[in-house]
Every structure is written in C-alpha cells, then in structure tokens.
Write an enzyme that holds these catalytic residues in place. Structure first.
Site, PDB file in Angstrom:
ATOM      1  N   ARG A  15       0.811  -1.212   0.000  1.00  0.00           N
ATOM      2  CA  ARG A  15       0.000   0.000   0.000  1.00  0.00           C
ATOM      3  C   ARG A  15       0.853   1.275   0.000  1.00  0.00           C
ATOM      4  O   ARG A  15       2.022   1.258   0.374  1.00  0.00           O
ATOM      5  CB  ARG A  15      -0.932   0.017   1.211  1.00  0.00           C
ATOM      6  N   LYS A  75       1.243   1.613   7.512  1.00  0.00           N
ATOM      7  CA  LYS A  75       1.493   0.744   8.664  1.00  0.00           C
ATOM      8  C   LYS A  75       2.428   1.394   9.670  1.00  0.00           C
ATOM      9  O   LYS A  75       3.132   2.355   9.378  1.00  0.00           O
ATOM     10  CB  LYS A  75       2.073  -0.599   8.203  1.00  0.00           C
ATOM     11  N   TYR A  94      -1.471   3.935  10.866  1.00  0.00           N
ATOM     12  CA  TYR A  94      -1.896   2.914  11.825  1.00  0.00           C
ATOM     13  C   TYR A  94      -0.734   2.652  12.771  1.00  0.00           C
ATOM     14  O   TYR A  94       0.413   2.522  12.343  1.00  0.00           O
ATOM     15  CB  TYR A  94      -2.262   1.609  11.107  1.00  0.00           C
ATOM     16  N   HIS A  96      -1.424   0.717  16.245  1.00  0.00           N
ATOM     17  CA  HIS A  96      -1.728  -0.532  16.956  1.00  0.00           C
ATOM     18  C   HIS A  96      -0.757  -0.761  18.118  1.00  0.00           C
ATOM     19  O   HIS A  96      -0.192  -1.846  18.294  1.00  0.00           O
ATOM     20  CB  HIS A  96      -1.696  -1.717  15.988  1.00  0.00           C
ATOM     21  N   GLU A 118      -6.398   4.251  13.628  1.00  0.00           N
ATOM     22  CA  GLU A 118      -7.415   3.384  14.241  1.00  0.00           C
ATOM     23  C   GLU A 118      -8.068   3.983  15.477  1.00  0.00           C
ATOM     24  O   GLU A 118      -9.053   3.427  15.967  1.00  0.00           O
ATOM     25  CB  GLU A 118      -6.824   2.006  14.572  1.00  0.00           C
ATOM     26  N   ASP A 269      -3.565  -7.570  14.697  1.00  0.00           N
ATOM     27  CA  ASP A 269      -2.762  -6.353  14.820  1.00  0.00           C
ATOM     28  C   ASP A 269      -3.018  -5.637  16.145  1.00  0.00           C
ATOM     29  O   ASP A 269      -2.279  -4.717  16.516  1.00  0.00           O
ATOM     30  CB  ASP A 269      -2.968  -5.407  13.634  1.00  0.00           C
TER      31      ASP A 269
END
Length: 356
Positions: A15, A75, A94, A96, A118, A269
């Site tokens: 991505r 990510k 993101y 996480h 998120e 994740d």
C-alpha cells in the site's frame, strides 16, 4: 506544510498512503508533498504519476524523512523507519500500539506526536479511518479461509457453499462490526451456514438481515464452545478501540475442532482474539495448532494494495488536510482522540496501563 509519504517496509506490504490524485490535491492547497521513490509502484502508481501533479520525489527513506514535517504512511513504523523519525515529526498512520510495547517505548523515546488512524474517533464512536481496511480484511479473511480449506493446502477439503447432496460449510464469526460484518456477508453470499457472535442487538439484527443462512447469537461461553466445535472456518474480528483485543476463543475450544479446519484472526494487529494466535506475515502466513490452520497476518489488506490504497486514501485525505493546515487540528475532538503518544508520554486512555 511539507508532507512526506515513505515507502512501506513491512513484509510484502504494497500500500501507499496517498494516491497521486490525493497528493496532487494537497499540492494545489499549497503544501509541499514528498514521496519516497517508487513508494506507489506496488499499488500501480509510478513516480511519474505523482510528479506530473507537482509531487517531489525523495531518492531514499533518509531523504524523505528529512524533508517531511507531517509523515503520512499506512502501517506502523518498523526498524527501517524508526531510525529516521524525529521529535518534531507529526506521524499519521496505523500504530496498533496496544500490541507493540517495544514500538511504543521507541516512539516515546523519540518524543514525536503520533496520531493513529485506528483511534481517530467520531462523537458517535465510529472509527472512520479503520473502517475501510476492516471491510477489506473481513473479505480477505473469508477468501483466504476458503482457500485454506482446500485439501492441497492441508485443509479438510470442504467447499463452503456446498451443493445438492452435500453439507454446506459452517463459518463462525466473532464480532459484527465492519470486519466481522464483511466476513459474514461474504460467507453467507457464498452459501455457507454462518453464525455471528455479537453483544449489540442492533448489529445482531443487521446480521440476521443478511439471509436465512445467518444466525446471530450472544457469546455465552457454552454456546461459543458448541458452535466453534462444529465450524469449518472461524473468523475473529473483535475490537476494543485502541486496546488489546480480548481472547474470545480458547485453546480448549480449538481442540474440539476437526483437523484441517481454519481460523483467521483479523484482530491480530491488536494482539489477536484467539488464545492460540501469534502474528504472521504474507511471506509465511500460516501455522498449525491443535490440527487447525491459523492465518494471522498483521497486514491483510496489504495483499490488495491497489484497492486498499484507494480506499484508505479517500478516508484519510480530509484528516490530512486538517493536520497540514496548522495547529487548529488540536481543536478537532476526533483527531485529539487519535493521539496515542506525544512528547514522550502515552496519551490515549486505552494505553495508559501498558507495561513497557
């Protein structure tokens, strides 16, 4: 503002955070947008697609991070990224962190401001930047699970949808949010018998409307154990915003499943929602515990980067505009809720009890 878009470094992650059209819109707003060389190639976008819209190309990660003030990626940063991040960076991606204490400590040591996709949360509790990737992960979970049930993949050799004279396959889904709902819808459309465990009545109603082959149940322990034992495919999609996922399926429950069955943990994740889950990559995506194949890839949507990049970019661009416009973004409650770390301190409430 100078906006930097680095190349993703997670294993087989394809991505890119900003597609060319979105980057071009930011340039038109007066921002300086930098892209690391070839960052969009795996998503189907060449550097030339960006440069014709006024985007500048950095030859490597060091050059990209040096130029950027607002770093927009997909990510969480890993080793290749962390060495370039600075205290003055505003990181938007993101994160996480609930499942990543080592990363959390590293970001705290750097002292930057990290806003996690998120945990950007609207007043009604919706998570607009998590939603599109959750839907994609939910669909991938069923697609991959269907494939792993094939006998050449060491599966039990069962066709989920069945046909006249055979049994339908059975799919159990934990959670009826965006990810679980997408899994249930695809499995139901394929003809499987689907059981969805959910605590909210409105979501149970929504699942029941998917079709007569869908049952929605409250997750009583004994009922969960019974349904899991007879399942061919189990999908975990349980979410507590910003926090580590709870375990909803125990090893004892897993032992009662038939050999060759499959479990897919979309919540991996955030630490995973099955007791036997551990993170895997697209390079080595599966392992077997108690005779059951586990698929626990932490970046499932990375397998369809063209679709995923288009979807995530459309979701994040309005928020990138807010972040790039100056400190006024701190008056936006949804973005403020998205702050996980800042100035060497943990900010998000769900992370306050982390052991580092």
């Amino acid at each position: 503002m100078r906006i930097g878009v680095p190349k993703e470094t997670k294993t087989l992650e394809g991505r890119v955070a900003l597609v060319p059209a979105a980057a071009g819109d930011l340039v038109k707003r007066g921002h300086e947008v930098w892209l690391e060389q070839d960052a969009g190639v795996k998503s189907g976008f060449k550097d030339a697609d960006y440069t014709r819209l006024g985007v500048k190309i950095a030859p490597d990660a060091a050059g990209l991070y040096e130029k950027g003030e607002l770093i927009v990626k997909v990510k969480e940063p890993i080793a290749g990224d962390l060495q370039h991040l600075r205290k003055d960076h505003l990181l938007f991606c993101y994160l996480h962190l609930a499942a990543e204490p080592a990363l959390t400590k590293h970001l705290l040591d750097i002292g930057l401001t990290g806003v996690a996709f998120e945990t950007v949360e609207l007043p009604n509790g919706d998570l607009p930047l998590l939603a599109p990737m959750s839907v994609i992960a939910g669909k991938i979970g069923v697609q991959v699970g269907t494939h792993l049930l094939h006998q050449p993949m060491s599966g039990k050799g069962k066709l989920l949808g069945g046909l006249p004279s055979t049994e339908r396959g059975k799919v159990v889904v934990f959670g009826a949010g965006k990810a679980g709902g997408a899994s249930a819808a695809l499995a139901a459309a394929a003809g499987a018998n689907v059981t969805v465990f959910e605590m909210r009545q409105d979501r149970m109603d929504e699942m029941m409307r998917l079709g007569n082959n869908v049952t929605a149940l409250y997750p009583y322990h004994d009922v969960v154990a019974r349904e899991v034992a007879s399942a061919d495919l189990v999908i975990g999609a349980v979410l507590i915003t910003g926090a580590k996922a709870p375990h909803v399926m125990t090893r004892e429950m897993l032992r009662d499943m038939e050999d060759g069955s499959v479990v897919v943990d979309i919540a991996i994740d955030q630490g995973g929602c099955f007791e036997t889950s551990r993170p895997t990559t697209w390079k080595e995506p599966t392992y077997v515990e108690e005779g059951v194949t586990h698929f626990c890839v932490t970046n499932m949507p990375g397998a369809v980067p063209q679709t995923s990049s288009q979807a995530i970019c459309a979701a994040i661009l309005p928020w990138v505009n807010k972040l790039a416009a100056g400190n006024d973004w701190r008056n936006n409650p949804a973005l403020v809720r998205g702050i996980n770390v800042e100035g060497g301190k943990i900010v998000h409430p769900a992370l306050q009890d982390m052991k580092l």
